[in-house]
Motif scaffolding. Structure first.
Motif, PDB file in Angstrom:
ATOM      1  N   VAL A 126     -64.073  21.779  17.215  1.00  0.00           N
ATOM      2  CA  VAL A 126     -65.114  21.979  18.219  1.00  0.00           C
ATOM      3  C   VAL A 126     -66.489  22.046  17.572  1.00  0.00           C
ATOM      4  O   VAL A 126     -67.448  21.419  18.023  1.00  0.00           O
ATOM      5  N   ALA A 127     -66.601  22.788  16.485  1.00  0.00           N
ATOM      6  CA  ALA A 127     -67.900  22.993  15.846  1.00  0.00           C
ATOM      7  C   ALA A 127     -68.484  21.698  15.306  1.00  0.00           C
ATOM      8  O   ALA A 127     -69.701  21.488  15.358  1.00  0.00           O
ATOM      9  N   SER A 128     -67.648  20.814  14.783  1.00  0.00           N
ATOM     10  CA  SER A 128     -68.161  19.579  14.192  1.00  0.00           C
ATOM     11  C   SER A 128     -68.883  18.722  15.223  1.00  0.00           C
ATOM     12  O   SER A 128     -69.806  17.971  14.884  1.00  0.00           O
ATOM     13  N   ARG A 129     -68.493  18.842  16.490  1.00  0.00           N
ATOM     14  CA  ARG A 129     -69.156  18.087  17.550  1.00  0.00           C
ATOM     15  C   ARG A 129     -70.270  18.892  18.205  1.00  0.00           C
ATOM     16  O   ARG A 129     -71.290  18.331  18.617  1.00  0.00           O
ATOM     17  N   ALA A 130     -70.083  20.197  18.306  1.00  0.00           N
ATOM     18  CA  ALA A 130     -71.105  21.038  18.937  1.00  0.00           C
ATOM     19  C   ALA A 130     -72.393  21.084  18.125  1.00  0.00           C
ATOM     20  O   ALA A 130     -73.485  21.253  18.685  1.00  0.00           O
ATOM     21  N   ARG A 131     -72.294  20.926  16.815  1.00  0.00           N
ATOM     22  CA  ARG A 131     -73.477  21.015  15.942  1.00  0.00           C
ATOM     23  C   ARG A 131     -74.567  20.032  16.335  1.00  0.00           C
ATOM     24  O   ARG A 131     -75.740  20.295  16.131  1.00  0.00           O
ATOM     25  N   PHE A 132     -74.177  18.898  16.861  1.00  0.00           N
ATOM     26  CA  PHE A 132     -75.150  17.851  17.179  1.00  0.00           C
ATOM     27  C   PHE A 132     -75.268  17.659  18.692  1.00  0.00           C
ATOM     28  O   PHE A 132     -75.528  16.550  19.160  1.00  0.00           O
ATOM     29  N   SER A 133     -75.075  18.743  19.430  1.00  0.00           N
ATOM     30  CA  SER A 133     -75.221  18.725  20.883  1.00  0.00           C
ATOM     31  C   SER A 133     -76.305  19.716  21.294  1.00  0.00           C
ATOM     32  O   SER A 133     -76.470  20.767  20.674  1.00  0.00           O
ATOM     33  N   ASP A 134     -77.035  19.374  22.347  1.00  0.00           N
ATOM     34  CA  ASP A 134     -78.051  20.286  22.868  1.00  0.00           C
ATOM     35  C   ASP A 134     -77.436  21.373  23.735  1.00  0.00           C
ATOM     36  O   ASP A 134     -78.005  22.456  23.872  1.00  0.00           O
ATOM     37  N   LEU A 135     -76.305  21.084  24.338  1.00  0.00           N
ATOM     38  CA  LEU A 135     -75.652  22.046  25.222  1.00  0.00           C
ATOM     39  C   LEU A 135     -74.175  21.699  25.312  1.00  0.00           C
ATOM     40  O   LEU A 135     -73.814  20.532  25.447  1.00  0.00           O
ATOM     41  N   VAL A 136     -73.337  22.738  25.242  1.00  0.00           N
ATOM     42  CA  VAL A 136     -71.890  22.567  25.370  1.00  0.00           C
ATOM     43  C   VAL A 136     -71.462  23.189  26.692  1.00  0.00           C
ATOM     44  O   VAL A 136     -71.769  24.352  26.958  1.00  0.00           O
ATOM     45  N   ILE A 137     -70.782  22.430  27.524  1.00  0.00           N
ATOM     46  CA  ILE A 137     -70.351  22.899  28.837  1.00  0.00           C
ATOM     47  C   ILE A 137     -68.858  23.165  28.784  1.00  0.00           C
ATOM     48  O   ILE A 137     -68.059  22.266  28.473  1.00  0.00           O
ATOM     49  N   LEU A 138     -68.469  24.424  29.086  1.00  0.00           N
ATOM     50  CA  LEU A 138     -67.081  24.845  28.939  1.00  0.00           C
ATOM     51  C   LEU A 138     -66.638  25.659  30.146  1.00  0.00           C
ATOM     52  O   LEU A 138     -67.461  26.275  30.829  1.00  0.00           O
ATOM     53  N   PRO A 139     -65.331  25.704  30.409  1.00  0.00           N
ATOM     54  CA  PRO A 139     -64.830  26.488  31.541  1.00  0.00           C
ATOM     55  C   PRO A 139     -64.795  27.977  31.232  1.00  0.00           C
ATOM     56  O   PRO A 139     -64.902  28.402  30.078  1.00  0.00           O
ATOM     57  N   LYS A 140     -64.645  28.761  32.284  1.00  0.00           N
ATOM     58  CA  LYS A 140     -64.486  30.203  32.138  1.00  0.00           C
ATOM     59  C   LYS A 140     -63.217  30.487  31.335  1.00  0.00           C
ATOM     60  O   LYS A 140     -62.148  29.954  31.656  1.00  0.00           O
ATOM     61  N   PRO A 141     -63.286  31.316  30.279  1.00  0.00           N
ATOM     62  CA  PRO A 141     -62.138  31.448  29.383  1.00  0.00           C
ATOM     63  C   PRO A 141     -61.074  32.437  29.828  1.00  0.00           C
ATOM     64  O   PRO A 141     -60.006  32.492  29.229  1.00  0.00           O
ATOM     65  N   TYR A 142     -61.380  33.252  30.847  1.00  0.00           N
ATOM     66  CA  TYR A 142     -60.418  34.258  31.283  1.00  0.00           C
ATOM     67  C   TYR A 142     -60.109  34.069  32.763  1.00  0.00           C
ATOM     68  O   TYR A 142     -60.983  33.724  33.544  1.00  0.00           O
ATOM     69  N   GLY A 143     -58.859  34.313  33.125  1.00  0.00           N
ATOM     70  CA  GLY A 143     -58.466  34.187  34.512  1.00  0.00           C
ATOM     71  C   GLY A 143     -57.141  33.469  34.651  1.00  0.00           C
ATOM     72  O   GLY A 143     -56.475  33.114  33.666  1.00  0.00           O
ATOM     73  N   LYS A 144     -56.765  33.215  35.892  1.00  0.00           N
ATOM     74  CA  LYS A 144     -55.495  32.574  36.187  1.00  0.00           C
ATOM     75  C   LYS A 144     -55.446  31.166  35.588  1.00  0.00           C
ATOM     76  O   LYS A 144     -56.406  30.405  35.690  1.00  0.00           O
ATOM     77  N   ASN A 145     -54.341  30.844  34.949  1.00  0.00           N
ATOM     78  CA  ASN A 145     -54.070  29.522  34.373  1.00  0.00           C
ATOM     79  C   ASN A 145     -54.957  29.193  33.166  1.00  0.00           C
ATOM     80  O   ASN A 145     -54.993  28.042  32.732  1.00  0.00           O
ATOM     81  N   CYS A 146     -55.702  30.167  32.645  1.00  0.00           N
ATOM     82  CA  CYS A 146     -56.559  29.917  31.479  1.00  0.00           C
ATOM     83  C   CYS A 146     -55.745  30.056  30.195  1.00  0.00           C
ATOM     84  O   CYS A 146     -55.075  31.069  29.982  1.00  0.00           O
ATOM     85  N   GLY A 147     -55.822  29.057  29.340  1.00  0.00           N
ATOM     86  CA  GLY A 147     -55.077  29.079  28.093  1.00  0.00           C
ATOM     87  C   GLY A 147     -55.755  29.922  27.026  1.00  0.00           C
ATOM     88  O   GLY A 147     -56.947  30.220  27.097  1.00  0.00           O
ATOM     89  N   THR A 148     -54.990  30.267  26.007  1.00  0.00           N
ATOM     90  CA  THR A 148     -55.507  31.111  24.930  1.00  0.00           C
ATOM     91  C   THR A 148     -56.543  30.398  24.074  1.00  0.00           C
ATOM     92  O   THR A 148     -57.249  31.036  23.297  1.00  0.00           O
ATOM     93  N   GLU A 149     -56.644  29.076  24.217  1.00  0.00           N
ATOM     94  CA  GLU A 149     -57.592  28.318  23.389  1.00  0.00           C
ATOM     95  C   GLU A 149     -59.019  28.351  23.936  1.00  0.00           C
ATOM     96  O   GLU A 149     -59.963  27.971  23.229  1.00  0.00           O
ATOM     97  N   LEU A 150     -59.225  28.792  25.178  1.00  0.00           N
ATOM     98  CA  LEU A 150     -60.546  28.697  25.791  1.00  0.00           C
ATOM     99  C   LEU A 150     -61.553  29.654  25.156  1.00  0.00           C
ATOM    100  O   LEU A 150     -62.717  29.307  24.959  1.00  0.00           O
ATOM    101  N   GLU A 151     -61.114  30.864  24.842  1.00  0.00           N
ATOM    102  CA  GLU A 151     -62.026  31.828  24.208  1.00  0.00           C
ATOM    103  C   GLU A 151     -62.468  31.358  22.823  1.00  0.00           C
ATOM    104  O   GLU A 151     -63.677  31.323  22.539  1.00  0.00           O
ATOM    105  N   PRO A 152     -61.559  30.980  21.911  1.00  0.00           N
ATOM    106  CA  PRO A 152     -62.023  30.489  20.605  1.00  0.00           C
ATOM    107  C   PRO A 152     -62.836  29.204  20.682  1.00  0.00           C
ATOM    108  O   PRO A 152     -63.637  28.930  19.795  1.00  0.00           O
ATOM    109  N   THR A 153     -62.666  28.423  21.751  1.00  0.00           N
ATOM    110  CA  THR A 153     -63.492  27.226  21.914  1.00  0.00           C
ATOM    111  C   THR A 153     -64.947  27.609  22.149  1.00  0.00           C
ATOM    112  O   THR A 153     -65.872  27.040  21.541  1.00  0.00           O
TER     113      THR A 153
END
Length: 279
Positions: free
Chosen positions: A103-130
């Motif tokens: 994730v970081a290798s691509r985020a470094r050269f982005s002005d903004l990263v758009i991501l889903p809410k990391p907690y809640g129903k059907n949210c995977g464990t990978e969303l928070e570390p993303t």
């Protein structure tokens, strides 16, 4: 600065669709290029296998993650193909312990990263570390998008959480494209210190800085009438009918927030509106 390179990381074909829709809306509004990373995640282990593990088991897990990435790619490309946007979609596979590097290798050269809410129903464990990888290793601001919110392009009312911290200042600067578009920006100061250097004018210097950028600023000094600062912020966002919350992320350590809680963790759990985060 404007948002000219946007990144949307998708790790679930269903959960990530609202964040992709938000990213597409922003790409169109800002005439930006949108990069999509369809990332299949091996969630079954923590980056290593115990001694004697069957190599076929590892191969099967990685194949499953690759198939998931292909499914996500097809979902993304189906939405993007006739959009008229400038976009690119890449696929990748990562074990969850190695997620941050991808994730970081691509985020470094982005002005903004758009991501889903990391907690809640059907949210995977990978969303928070993303989210954490984009903020810390990628050094990029993140727009967290709740599932039920319609895509936002030009926020009318923005709430900016201000506590004099370096993180809050970084967030305010990074969010300037949104702040300049808004009709009103509420700088929220909760229980300012009575003996601080700006005790007579809390939020005054930030308001002056923003006003010189053409931002219509209003300072709201609030008492901590609820147990958590995040609750005060969210209530004020509701009272002002805000479209966007801007705040510094992880003023405390991630470990402390994971164990004891904190404004960032609580906001990511409970915010019903998009949240702009920077560290």
């Amino acid at each position: 600065m404007d948002f000219k390179t946007l990144l949307c990381v998708m790790t679930d074909a269903d959960v990530s669709v609202p964040s992709l829709s938000q990213a597409m809306a922003l790409a169109e509004a800002h005439d930006a290029h949108l990069d999509v990373l369809a990332l299949g995640v091996d969630r079954s282990q923590t980056g290593y296998f115990y001694g004697g593990a069957d190599a076929l088991l590892m191969q099967e897990m990685l194949k499953r993650a690759h198939d998931e990435a292909e499914e996500i790619r097809k979902t993304a490309e189906a939405k993007l193909s006739n959009s008229g946007l400038r976009w690119a979609c890449d696929i990748g596979v990562a074990q969850i312990a190695d997620l941050g590097r991808h994730v970081a290798s691509r985020a470094r050269f982005s002005d903004l990263v758009i991501l889903p809410k990391p907690y809640g129903k059907n949210c995977g464990t990978e969303l928070e570390p993303t989210i954490e990888a984009a903020l810390f290793e990628g050094q990029a601001p993140v727009l967290m998008v709740p599932e039920s919110v319609a895509p936002m392009t030009t926020p009318k009312t923005v709430c900016l959480a201000w506590n004099e911290s370096a993180e809050a200042l970084v967030a305010a600067r990074a969010a300037l494209p949104f702040l300049k578009m808004a009709e009103t920006v509420h700088v929220i100061v909760v229980d300012p210190p009575s003996h601080g250097p700006n005790r007579s004018d809390p939020g005054g210097l930030l308001s002056q800085y923003l006003a010189r950028h053409g931002v219509n600023v209003q300072v709201d000094v609030l008492s901590k009438t609820q147990p958590r600062v995040s609750d005060v912020l969210l209530r004020h966002a509701t009272d002002t009918d805000a479209d966007l919350m801007v705040m510094g992320a992880y003023g405390h350590s991630r470990f402390r927030e994971a164990i004891l809680g904190g404004a960032t963790r609580n906001m990511l759990e409970h915010a019903p509106l998009p949240v702009f985060l920077a560290h």
